[in-house]
Design an enzyme around this catalytic site. Structure first.
Site, PDB file in Angstrom:
ATOM      1  N   GLY A 116       0.809  -1.213   0.000  1.00  0.00           N
ATOM      2  CA  GLY A 116       0.000   0.000   0.000  1.00  0.00           C
ATOM      3  C   GLY A 116       0.842   1.262   0.000  1.00  0.00           C
TER       4      GLY A 116
ATOM      5  N   CYS B 113      -0.496   3.932 -10.542  1.00  0.00           N
ATOM      6  CA  CYS B 113      -1.420   4.404  -9.512  1.00  0.00           C
ATOM      7  C   CYS B 113      -2.660   4.942 -10.198  1.00  0.00           C
ATOM      8  CB  CYS B 113      -0.808   5.561  -8.718  1.00  0.00           C
ATOM      9  SG  CYS B 113       0.781   5.197  -8.020  1.00  0.00           S
TER      10      CYS B 113
ATOM     11  N   GLY C 225      14.693  -6.832  -7.367  1.00  0.00           N
ATOM     12  CA  GLY C 225      13.691  -6.521  -6.358  1.00  0.00           C
ATOM     13  C   GLY C 225      13.523  -7.624  -5.333  1.00  0.00           C
TER      14      GLY C 225
HETATM   15  C1  LIG Z   1       7.215  -5.446  -1.314  1.00  0.00           C
HETATM   16  C2  LIG Z   1       7.344  -4.677  -2.608  1.00  0.00           C
HETATM   17  C3  LIG Z   1       7.170  -3.293  -2.596  1.00  0.00           C
HETATM   18  C4  LIG Z   1       7.284  -2.548  -3.771  1.00  0.00           C
HETATM   19  N1  LIG Z   1       7.132  -1.192  -3.751  1.00  0.00           N
HETATM   20  C5  LIG Z   1       7.303  -0.462  -4.886  1.00  0.00           C
HETATM   21  C6  LIG Z   1       7.242   0.963  -4.858  1.00  0.00           C
HETATM   22  O1  LIG Z   1       7.071   1.596  -3.806  1.00  0.00           O
HETATM   23  N2  LIG Z   1       7.373   1.645  -6.041  1.00  0.00           N
HETATM   24  C7  LIG Z   1       7.603   0.980  -7.223  1.00  0.00           C
HETATM   25  O2  LIG Z   1       7.736   1.645  -8.256  1.00  0.00           O
HETATM   26  N3  LIG Z   1       7.704  -0.369  -7.263  1.00  0.00           N
HETATM   27  C8  LIG Z   1       7.557  -1.099  -6.130  1.00  0.00           C
HETATM   28  N4  LIG Z   1       7.671  -2.472  -6.181  1.00  0.00           N
HETATM   29  C9  LIG Z   1       7.939  -3.161  -7.470  1.00  0.00           C
HETATM   30  C10 LIG Z   1       9.410  -3.545  -7.641  1.00  0.00           C
HETATM   31  O3  LIG Z   1      10.241  -2.389  -7.617  1.00  0.00           O
HETATM   32  C11 LIG Z   1       9.641  -4.313  -8.974  1.00  0.00           C
HETATM   33  O4  LIG Z   1       9.181  -3.510 -10.037  1.00  0.00           O
HETATM   34  C12 LIG Z   1       8.886  -5.637  -9.030  1.00  0.00           C
HETATM   35  O5  LIG Z   1       8.874  -6.263  -7.781  1.00  0.00           O
HETATM   36  C13 LIG Z   1       9.479  -6.599 -10.075  1.00  0.00           C
HETATM   37  O6  LIG Z   1      10.831  -6.923  -9.816  1.00  0.00           O
HETATM   38  P1  LIG Z   1      11.272  -8.245  -8.966  1.00  0.00           P
HETATM   39  O7  LIG Z   1      10.569  -9.415  -9.595  1.00  0.00           O
HETATM   40  O8  LIG Z   1      12.767  -8.314  -9.080  1.00  0.00           O
HETATM   41  O9  LIG Z   1      10.805  -8.035  -7.577  1.00  0.00           O
HETATM   42  C14 LIG Z   1       7.562  -3.229  -5.006  1.00  0.00           C
HETATM   43  C15 LIG Z   1       7.752  -4.630  -5.001  1.00  0.00           C
HETATM   44  C16 LIG Z   1       7.663  -5.344  -3.841  1.00  0.00           C
HETATM   45  C17 LIG Z   1       7.881  -6.853  -3.877  1.00  0.00           C
END
Ligand SMILES: Cc1cc2nc3c(=O)[nH]c(=O)nc-3n(C[C@H](O)[C@H](O)[C@H](O)COP(=O)(O)O)c2cc1C
Length: 309
Positions: A78, A136, A271
């Site tokens: 969130g 968003c 991530g």
């Molecule tokens: C717990 C969590 C919180 C995240 N918060 C944000 C955020 O605040 N802003 C954003 O642009 N992406 C956010 N993401 C997305 C990640 O930056 C990334 O785009 C996404 O997880 C895919 O990469 P990954 O598979 O390596 O995790 C979040 C992802 C996770 C798992």
């Protein structure tokens, strides 16, 4: 391509910013960076992207916020954060002391929200670029997502570009039928780069309680499970635009990172892997360097966009 390069060089320049390597820690998975100072060597990563910053502090969604899926994770945090003012006052002075390039991730629910955050960040030192999370709902326009509507995206990016004193990276959502129109909308409105993918909207169900496993209902799927789809979208975006593409989605090894570069990325973000190994981004950077050596490739950038069908 193969040969016996004596030195491999992972340095890249992204939006005019020199980085020691193309491996960034992804937003929302690396806190404000400060939390990782003692857990990993920050000097070994290309840059870190902060948790998403909003105009006002946000408390976030009800628990449970995370669910481990097969080969991935579903989250609905969130967009909890301290707000841009507290970030600049309490976090940034410490972050500036650390040996790492910092990108600030910015979000809002109307253009004015993004502009307010960028205005505050413009006045602060120690940030190299802005990454706009556009996944968003635009609450002023019936909740349509900026990331789903090329015209809404163009309006937002042009507004931010007029104000921003630093390069602007537009982070695209994968929850669209075609990524190309959105990547093009970002480029045409002056974005310096795009990054993708954000998480995939998903649902985990508990059949016994007959309720969603995430407090807020739906959540975003990330981690290795999404890598093949992310690679496809990074390739398609890179084919459609000329500005740099930053790829992400399930990257957990140097070879994963190399795959995204081959598909067209100039840099990548790590991530979810940081959740099971706080040193994941640094390890991916080291492994990428080894991979380049093994393959006799002199520079990381020589891999970018080399995919042949
Ligand atoms: C717990 C969590 C919180 C995240 N918060 C944000 C955020 O605040 N802003 C954003 O642009 N992406 C956010 N993401 C997305 C990640 O930056 C990334 O785009 C996404 O997880 C895919 O990469 P990954 O598979 O390596 O995790 C979040 C992802 C996770 C798992």
């Amino acid at each position: 391509m193969a040969g016996n390069a004596q030195n491999t060089n992972c340095e890249v320049t992204l939006c005019g910013i020199p980085l020691p390597n193309p491996i960034l820690a992804a937003s929302g998975t690396f806190g404000y960076g400060l939390e990782f100072e003692k857990l990993t060597d920050l000097a070994e990563i290309g840059a870190l992207v902060t948790k998403g910053l909003s105009k006002e502090p946000i408390e976030g969604n009800p628990a449970p916020r995370l669910w481990e899926a097969h080969a991935g994770m579903i989250n609905s945090v969130g967009l909890q954060n301290v707000g841009v003012h507290a970030f600049v006052r309490d976090k940034l002075p410490k972050l500036r002391q650390l040996p790492v390039v910092v990108f600030a991730n910015v979000f809002g629910y109307a253009s004015e929200d993004y502009l307010e955050v960028v205005r505050v960040l413009n006045d602060a030192e120690g940030i190299a670029a802005y990454e706009l999370n556009v996944s968003c709902p635009n609450t002023k326009h019936g909740g349509i997502f900026f990331s789903n509507d090329p015209d809404a995206l163009k309006g937002l990016v042009s507004d931010v570009k007029r104000l921003a004193s630093r390069p602007v990276i537009v982070k695209l959502s994968p929850n669209v039928a075609r990524i190309e129109p959105l990547a093009l909308a970002a480029e045409e409105s002056g974005a310096d780069a795009v990054s993708l993918v954000n998480t995939f909207i998903s649902l985990a169900v508990d059949a016994r309680t007959r309720r969603p496993r995430i407090g807020a209902g739906f959540g975003g799927l990330s981690g290795p499970a999404i890598k093949p789809i992310a690679l496809r979208m990074v390739y398609q975006a890179a084919q459609a635009i000329r500005i740099p593409v930053i790829g992400m989605g399930g990257i957990a090894s140097g070879e994963d990172a190399a795959e995204f570069l081959v598909a067209g990325a100039t840099a990548v973000e790590v991530g979810t892997a940081s959740f099971w190994n706080p040193g994941a981004a640094a390890q991916v950077a080291k492994e990428l360097s080894q991979f380049l050596k093994e393959q006799g490739i002199a520079r990381a950038r020589d891999l970018t966009g080399t995919l042949r069908f």
